[in-house]
Design a protein around this motif. Structure first.
Motif, mmCIF file in Angstrom:
data_model
loop_
_atom_site.group_PDB
_atom_site.id
_atom_site.type_symbol
_atom_site.label_atom_id
_atom_site.label_comp_id
_atom_site.label_asym_id
_atom_site.label_seq_id
_atom_site.Cartn_x
_atom_site.Cartn_y
_atom_site.Cartn_z
ATOM 1 N N PRO A 57 0.442 -1.667 -0.080
ATOM 2 C CA PRO A 57 -0.365 0.050 0.403
ATOM 3 C C PRO A 57 0.827 1.349 -0.327
ATOM 4 C CG PRO A 57 -0.815 -1.847 1.790
ATOM 5 C CD PRO A 57 0.732 -2.532 1.176
ATOM 6 N N GLY A 58 0.399 1.920 -1.106
ATOM 7 C CA GLY A 58 1.516 3.312 -0.829
ATOM 8 C C GLY A 58 2.727 3.328 -1.838
ATOM 9 N N ALA A 59 2.725 2.397 -1.991
ATOM 10 C CA ALA A 59 4.215 2.420 -3.653
ATOM 11 C C ALA A 59 3.229 2.245 -4.260
ATOM 12 C CB ALA A 59 5.137 1.127 -2.348
ATOM 13 N N GLN A 60 4.577 2.381 -5.537
ATOM 14 C CA GLN A 60 4.385 2.361 -7.095
ATOM 15 C C GLN A 60 4.380 1.490 -7.540
ATOM 16 O OE1 GLN A 60 7.378 5.695 -8.851
ATOM 17 N NE2 GLN A 60 5.915 7.342 -7.881
ATOM 18 N N ARG A 61 3.998 0.914 -8.341
ATOM 19 C CA ARG A 61 3.933 -0.320 -9.369
ATOM 20 C C ARG A 61 5.030 -0.148 -9.553
ATOM 21 N NH1 ARG A 61 0.915 -4.412 -11.968
ATOM 22 N NH2 ARG A 61 1.649 -5.464 -13.863
ATOM 23 N N TRP A 62 6.455 -1.666 -10.071
ATOM 24 C CA TRP A 62 7.200 -1.445 -10.438
ATOM 25 C C TRP A 62 7.491 -2.792 -11.469
ATOM 26 C CZ3 TRP A 62 10.914 -3.739 -5.949
ATOM 27 C CH2 TRP A 62 11.773 -2.039 -5.359
ATOM 28 N N PRO A 63 8.228 -2.465 -12.401
ATOM 29 C CA PRO A 63 8.222 -3.250 -13.846
ATOM 30 C C PRO A 63 8.294 -4.991 -13.705
ATOM 31 C CG PRO A 63 10.120 -1.637 -14.408
ATOM 32 C CD PRO A 63 9.752 -1.457 -12.788
ATOM 33 N N GLU A 64 7.364 -5.587 -14.360
ATOM 34 C CA GLU A 64 7.823 -7.239 -14.279
ATOM 35 C C GLU A 64 9.361 -7.175 -14.028
ATOM 36 O OE1 GLU A 64 5.899 -8.723 -13.836
ATOM 37 O OE2 GLU A 64 3.133 -7.500 -14.247
ATOM 38 N N VAL A 65 9.194 -8.800 -13.323
ATOM 39 C CA VAL A 65 10.461 -9.130 -13.824
ATOM 40 C C VAL A 65 10.988 -10.067 -15.012
ATOM 41 C CG1 VAL A 65 12.014 -10.868 -12.300
ATOM 42 C CG2 VAL A 65 10.621 -8.752 -11.191
ATOM 43 N N VAL A 66 11.844 -10.297 -15.949
ATOM 44 C CA VAL A 66 12.592 -10.473 -16.844
ATOM 45 C C VAL A 66 13.872 -11.179 -16.537
ATOM 46 C CG1 VAL A 66 13.373 -10.208 -19.286
ATOM 47 C CG2 VAL A 66 12.155 -8.847 -18.519
ATOM 48 N N ARG A 67 13.273 -13.206 -16.169
ATOM 49 C CA ARG A 67 14.333 -13.715 -15.968
ATOM 50 C C ARG A 67 15.173 -14.489 -17.490
ATOM 51 N NH1 ARG A 67 10.324 -13.920 -12.519
ATOM 52 N NH2 ARG A 67 11.567 -14.284 -10.167
ATOM 53 N N HIS A 68 16.444 -13.866 -17.155
ATOM 54 C CA HIS A 68 16.975 -13.686 -18.791
ATOM 55 C C HIS A 68 17.607 -15.095 -18.741
ATOM 56 C CE1 HIS A 68 16.471 -8.918 -19.458
ATOM 57 N NE2 HIS A 68 17.191 -9.214 -17.983
ATOM 58 N N GLY A 69 17.519 -16.039 -17.470
ATOM 59 C CA GLY A 69 18.388 -16.779 -17.794
ATOM 60 C C GLY A 69 16.837 -18.507 -18.060
ATOM 61 N N ALA A 70 15.954 -17.698 -18.232
ATOM 62 C CA ALA A 70 15.008 -18.191 -18.413
ATOM 63 C C ALA A 70 14.499 -19.813 -19.241
ATOM 64 C CB ALA A 70 13.388 -17.888 -18.989
ATOM 65 N N GLY A 71 14.599 -20.942 -19.262
ATOM 66 C CA GLY A 71 15.043 -22.176 -20.355
ATOM 67 C C GLY A 71 13.803 -22.574 -20.335
ATOM 68 N N TRP A 72 13.914 -24.232 -21.221
ATOM 69 C CA TRP A 72 12.962 -25.272 -21.010
ATOM 70 C C TRP A 72 12.191 -25.106 -19.433
ATOM 71 C CZ3 TRP A 72 13.453 -29.912 -19.220
ATOM 72 C CH2 TRP A 72 14.522 -30.623 -18.080
ATOM 73 N N TYR A 73 13.247 -25.669 -18.742
ATOM 74 C CA TYR A 73 12.108 -26.211 -17.694
ATOM 75 C C TYR A 73 10.605 -25.447 -17.483
ATOM 76 C CZ TYR A 73 11.823 -29.145 -13.492
ATOM 77 O OH TYR A 73 11.484 -30.437 -13.093
ATOM 78 N N GLY A 74 10.436 -23.753 -17.465
ATOM 79 C CA GLY A 74 9.508 -23.024 -17.153
ATOM 80 C C GLY A 74 8.640 -23.183 -18.401
ATOM 81 N N ALA A 75 8.372 -24.351 -19.018
ATOM 82 C CA ALA A 75 7.519 -24.461 -19.747
ATOM 83 C C ALA A 75 6.566 -24.846 -19.902
ATOM 84 C CB ALA A 75 7.897 -24.933 -21.462
ATOM 85 N N ARG A 76 4.702 -24.677 -20.015
ATOM 86 C CA ARG A 76 3.491 -25.114 -19.374
ATOM 87 C C ARG A 76 3.797 -26.453 -19.673
ATOM 88 N NH1 ARG A 76 -1.731 -22.165 -20.724
ATOM 89 N NH2 ARG A 76 -0.033 -20.902 -18.980
ATOM 90 N N ASP A 77 4.197 -27.284 -21.118
ATOM 91 C CA ASP A 77 3.903 -28.722 -20.877
ATOM 92 C C ASP A 77 5.625 -28.637 -21.830
ATOM 93 O OD1 ASP A 77 3.440 -31.214 -22.324
ATOM 94 O OD2 ASP A 77 1.742 -30.331 -23.787
#
Length: 353
Positions: free
Chosen positions: A214-234
């Protein structure tokens, strides 16, 4: 061997160094050994580790009191903090404790070229100084000497002044009862008090990291530059050979592939620790540590870590065959499930010699 809370653990006499690396229950080391044996025989497959990864993830969530859907796994605490630090707005003011472990502070210090400023103050002053900053990043238990952060005061500062809060629980999870669902981010490594192999760590990034308290400004979305195949839904069907497959929801959608063998161990230790009575676990560790403090004429601290600054302390412990660490110029002794009152007596004898 020693049996504690229904598990058999090795009993390395004089081992008072869990704050550096934990001693696992026999069931965990056996699980890792079995994986290595099957690997050597060509009988492992990547998909068989998914269950271990999710079990360890759920265990970390249970221990810290956060939703499992907000938790991403990784290999190190600093590696998980890095994307958060890279995403904070230019000019963000980060408040840390003087002497804070550098895995917490260095990711933000690396953003100095964007005007991100890291300010150190005594641990006891964090809450009072928080209103003049955008983020407080602190270990719930300090690595060097075991001091415990005043989380109640930090919650109040967060709620009243819109300051985000990042907590590192590497030296806390596994002995200190935790309920951290009010934090904006929680990170912890698994190879100390969580008794897992090196190579497992977790980050709970709550929605409030972006949306703000509460009372804080919104921050940018976090970009995970090391994202790989394991984060895929399927991941096993359509996620391996496409540049941007549908991701899992939450931070897990951007995670790197896990260190499989390490998760085989953490899948045993972390859910087990999560199943224990946290107050009983704390009592086991703290009673031993405070007993040593009493024998040395030190006041109780309610921490599983004891820092001894008397001259020659580290040398005396080593000569007595006691495994401890030296941190910030002091001997650091840490008490966990492998320890008994005999370890306290041996350490006291050595330090008083």
């Amino acid at each position: 061997m020693i049996t504690v809370f229904g598990r058999d653990l090795p009993r390395p006499a004089g081992y008072l160094n869990t704050a550096s690396i934990g001693v696992p229950p026999l069931r965990a080391s056996a699980a890792v050994a079995e994986v290595v044996r099957r690997w050597a025989e060509g009988r492992t497959a990547p998909s068989e580790f998914d269950e271990d990864v999710e079990a360890a993830r759920a265990g970390f969530a249970a221990i810290t009191g956060v939703p499992a859907g907000d938790v991403a796994q990784g290999a190190t605490a600093s590696g998980l903090i890095g994307p958060l630090a890279a995403a904070v707005p230019d000019g963000t003011r980060v408040l840390v404790a003087t002497g804070e472990f550098s895995s917490v502070t260095r990711p933000f210090a690396q953003q100095a070229h964007r005007g991100v400023r890291v300010t150190e103050v005594p641990l006891e002053e964090l809450a009072a100084r928080a209103p003049a900053h955008d983020l407080v990043a602190v270990s719930a238990v300090q690595s060097s000497d075991g001091r415990i952060a005043d989380l109640d005061a930090l919650w109040t500062a967060r709620d009243r002044h819109g300051v985000r809060l990042l907590l590192d629980v590497t030296q806390a999870a596994g002995w200190l009862p935790l309920r951290l669902d009010r934090a904006d981010a929680v990170v912890g490594a698994g190879y100390k008090w969580l008794l897992g192999p090196r190579g497992t760590a977790w980050l709970a990034q709550r929605p409030s990291w972006v949306d703000g308290p509460p009372g804080a400004q919104r921050w940018p979305e976090v970009v995970r530059h090391g994202a790989g195949w394991y984060g895929a839904r399927d991941r096993w069907a359509g996620g391996l050979y496409t540049p941007d497959p549908p991701a899992r929801p939450g931070p897990a959608g951007g995670e790197e592939a896990p260190a499989w063998f390490a998760h085989a161990g953490s899948a045993v230790t972390v859910p087990w620790l999560a199943s224990l009575d946290p107050q009983a676990l704390r009592a086991h560790c703290v009673e031993l540590a405070d007993d040593l403090r009493d024998r040395l004429g030190m006041p109780p601290a309610g921490s599983a870590i004891v820092s001894v600054r008397t001259e020659g302390a580290a040398e005396k412990l080593a000569a007595a065959g006691i495994r401890a660490a030296v941190r910030d110029g002091a001997a650091r002794l840490s008490f966990h499930l492998v320890n008994t009152p005999e370890d306290v007596r041996a350490a006291a004898r050595a330090l008083r010699s």
